[in-house]
Design a protein around this motif. Structure first.
Motif, short mmCIF file in Angstrom:
data_model
loop_
_atom_site.label_atom_id
_atom_site.label_comp_id
_atom_site.label_asym_id
_atom_site.label_seq_id
_atom_site.Cartn_x
_atom_site.Cartn_y
_atom_site.Cartn_z
N THR A 2 0.86 -1.18 0.00
CA THR A 2 0.00 0.00 0.00
C THR A 2 0.89 1.23 0.00
O THR A 2 1.75 1.39 0.86
CB THR A 2 -0.89 0.02 1.26
N THR A 4 1.97 5.13 0.41
CA THR A 4 1.61 6.29 1.20
C THR A 4 1.50 7.46 0.22
O THR A 4 2.40 7.68 -0.58
CB THR A 4 2.68 6.60 2.26
N LEU A 12 -1.12 9.63 3.93
CA LEU A 12 -2.14 8.61 4.19
C LEU A 12 -1.90 7.36 3.36
O LEU A 12 -1.32 7.45 2.26
CB LEU A 12 -3.54 9.14 3.78
N GLU A 14 -2.93 4.89 0.54
CA GLU A 14 -3.70 5.25 -0.66
C GLU A 14 -5.18 4.89 -0.52
O GLU A 14 -6.04 5.55 -1.10
CB GLU A 14 -3.11 4.58 -1.90
N THR A 15 -5.49 3.86 0.25
CA THR A 15 -6.88 3.43 0.42
C THR A 15 -7.69 4.37 1.30
O THR A 15 -8.92 4.30 1.35
CB THR A 15 -6.90 2.02 1.07
N GLU A 16 -6.99 5.28 1.99
CA GLU A 16 -7.71 6.19 2.89
C GLU A 16 -7.70 7.64 2.40
O GLU A 16 -8.13 8.54 3.12
CB GLU A 16 -7.10 6.12 4.30
N HIS A 18 -9.24 10.31 0.19
CA HIS A 18 -10.50 10.50 -0.54
C HIS A 18 -10.69 11.96 -0.93
O HIS A 18 -10.42 12.86 -0.14
CB HIS A 18 -11.69 10.04 0.30
#
Ligand code: PMP
Length: 286
Positions: A2, A4, A12, A14-16, A18
């Motif tokens: 994942t 950053t 963050l 990448e999945t968080e 938005h």
């Protein structure tokens, strides 16, 4: 792994990270971007990219949300956090989220959206395509008339790249009024009798950072440069052709609209310029 990423002051996963559905970048293509290459963990041509970002923002009436030092710190931190040795840093600034869809710009003081992420690209410098050369087709340049602003409106270049792929080649060169403007995501050159020929800067093309550095290095190496538009027929009759961009550096072109150039192998000038660019830009990488 994942990644950053950076979003509006925060690092963050990448999945968080938005962004609002009302973001001007999403609904209006109202944003600009830059791509800076990383070699040996260092940023190439960083100051050039930073200056062009400032110019793109200015042309669209947006302020630059961060100082050069702050941009540099974020770039370096992302490179470090994501362990990038070869690859790039993508950055995008949009006019932000006005909370609804409206053609009018959001009120003064609406926070801009700032996004940065890295892409690992092992083999960027030692790219097999650079040893083989690239085949291109020509496509009419139907983009808007302010190509000097590096906006995120990349639909037409995407369409052109897909068309090239469907026709079994690597990329496309845009033409307008009988002359080549530039490539889908690069600046274009031909070589004739040892002279490097490339279209002069104007609103018709992006002012490539790699172009600027390469032309400086070539001039310092006493190579001849002529800034003038050229046609596809001239490219087909040229000794060599190549293109430049931050991620491709100097890329030899061996075929234009089905016509093989010279020996069909990357030529000596393009090969030398690639070496020269990599050598010189690494010296000033930060
Ligand atoms: N022209 C266009 C249309 C591009 O998209 C790019 C790369 N973003 C370039 C030229 C090359 O610019 P640079 O050398 O700064 O990557």
């Amino acid at each position: 792994m994942t990644r950053t990423v950076y979003l509006n002051g925060e690092y963050l996963p990448e999945t968080e990270a938005h962004v609002s559905i009302f973001d001007r970048g999403f609904v209006m293509g109202d944003g600009v971007y830059e791509v800076t290459s990383v070699l040996q963990g260092k940023l190439l041509d960083f100051d050039g990219h930073c200056l062009r970002l400032n110019r793109s923002l200015g042309e669209l009436g947006m302020k630059n949300p961060l100082s050069r030092e702050a941009w540099l710190e974020i770039h370096r931190k992302l490179v470090e956090l994501n362990g990038i040795d070869e690859g790039m840093v993508y950055l995008q600034v949009t006019r932000g989220n006005p909370g609804d869809r409206d053609f009018a710009y959001p009120p003064e003081g609406t926070p801009q959206t700032v996004v940065l992420f890295t892409q690992a690209k092992p083999g960027l410098a030692d790219n097999p395509q650079a040893r083989q050369g690239i085949r291109v087709i020509s496509i009419p340049d139907l983009r808007w008339a302010r190509r000097d602003i590096k906006t995120v409106q990349l639909l037409y270049p995407s369409m052109a790249k897909m068309e090239a792929k469907h026709r079994g080649v690597d990329d496309a060169w845009f033409t307008e009024d009988g002359f080549v403007t530039e490539g889908t995501s690069n600046n274009t050159y031909i070589v004739k009798g040892g002279k490097i020929i490339t279209r002069p800067l104007s609103q018709d093309i992006l002012h490539g950072i790699t172009r600027a550095s390469l032309l400086r290095y070539a001039a310092e190496a006493q190579m001849q440069i002529e800034e003038r538009p050229f046609t596809i027929a001239e490219a087909q009759a040229a000794d060599e052709a190549f293109f430049t961009s931050a991620s491709a550096f100097v890329m030899p072109v061996i075929e234009v609209d089905g016509v093989t150039l010279g020996s069909g192998r990357p030529g000596p000038v393009a090969t030398r310029l690639r070496e020269l660019y990599l050598e010189e830009s690494l010296k000033s990488a930060i």
